[in-house]
Design an enzyme around this catalytic site. Sequence first.
Site, PDB file in Angstrom:
ATOM      1  CB  ALA A 219      -0.997  -0.032   1.294  1.00 51.53           C
ATOM      2  NE  ARG A 220       1.297   5.846  -2.140  1.00 51.69           N
ATOM      3  CZ  ARG A 220       1.146   5.362  -3.093  1.00 51.69           C
ATOM      4  NH1 ARG A 220       1.616   4.087  -3.444  1.00 51.69           N
ATOM      5  NH2 ARG A 220       1.004   5.785  -4.360  1.00 51.69           N
ATOM      6  CG  ASP A 243       7.064  -2.668  -3.596  1.00 50.64           C
ATOM      7  OD1 ASP A 243       8.267  -2.805  -3.774  1.00 50.64           O
ATOM      8  OD2 ASP A 243       6.230  -1.923  -4.114  1.00 50.64           O
ATOM      9  CD  GLU A 248       8.656   4.343  -0.602  1.00 44.16           C
ATOM     10  OE1 GLU A 248       8.582   4.666  -1.768  1.00 44.16           O
ATOM     11  OE2 GLU A 248       7.956   3.411  -0.179  1.00 44.16           O
ATOM     12  CG  HIS A 267       7.207   2.500  -4.089  1.00 43.68           C
ATOM     13  ND1 HIS A 267       6.847   3.492  -3.334  1.00 43.68           N
ATOM     14  CD2 HIS A 267       6.107   1.956  -4.733  1.00 43.68           C
ATOM     15  CE1 HIS A 267       5.629   3.829  -3.572  1.00 43.68           C
ATOM     16  NE2 HIS A 267       5.134   2.732  -4.277  1.00 43.68           N
ATOM     17  CB  VAL A 268       9.917  -2.123  -7.795  1.00 45.42           C
ATOM     18  CG1 VAL A 268      11.274  -1.403  -7.571  1.00 45.42           C
ATOM     19  CG2 VAL A 268       9.975  -3.756  -6.870  1.00 45.42           C
TER      20      VAL A 268
END
Length: 304
Positions: A219-220, A243, A248, A267-268
Amino acid sequence: MTEPLVWLPFAPAELGDPPTGLRYEVVDPTETVPDSVAEVAFYVPPYQLSSAVGEVLPRMTSLQVVQTLSAGVDNVRAQVPEGVTLCNGRGIHDTSTAELTLTLILASLRGIPDFVRAHDRHEWRPGWRPALADKRVLLVGYGAIGAAIEARLVPFEVDVVRVARTARTGVHPIEALPNLLPDADVVVLIVPLTDATRGLVDADFLARLKDDALLVNMARGAVVVTDDLVSALQSGRIRAALDVVDVEPLPADSPLWTVPNLLVSPHVGGASSAMWPRAHRLVRDQLHRFATGEPLVNVMTGAY
């Protein structure tokens, strides 16, 4: 009458069949902002949204539509001027994100990171690991991506439990989470970041998980309270795969680099060869709707 101006982050030819009756410019606001900024009617920002996008929006005095290439719009929603329609990239990342979700689940359960480290040390380290089969997987957030994840989970012989903001047939409301968590073997987070979901996964949430449960955050980062997750991982009671993280890129001094029982990808979720064909199709179809006055799709309402 002057044709409405569209700003794209890629060449119009990539759309295959861009509608006539519109003007097109390829613009990245992190590099330059053309004088035509006040004429933009339809704006497709770059995939990696930056502060430059928010800064340029108020200058678009003719703006009617913002079409993001991301599913989440939490980092641009507040900057979109009143009266402008905001559409997200629903459908663009379903396939890629679902694939990575399955990858992280399987890699975590079957110990792939340990195998890679042993490989680097030239060590042969066989051992018993849990399978995904026969597990109960709790999907927290059941939109398009959640459904895509479920479609890929089902062949692995799992029991899928669905949770969304409000109840509907086959889907539990978010208020049911406390009672659902203790029976889940794998919990996948795929909610948007809102006031209701920020910090959703805190110490109490984590304490309700069974021993050896796996938490997967697609999600976030801010949906999870990092300090609470670090404490839970350090106890050795649960595992996690992320992820996304709260800051970030992940800072070099973050405990997430060294905490045990954790697998992190940078984060991919949407970054694969499947993304751009779907992005081009969505933007092309939206522009055809815009040019002919038809209703747009993916208009944001805040549901998950």
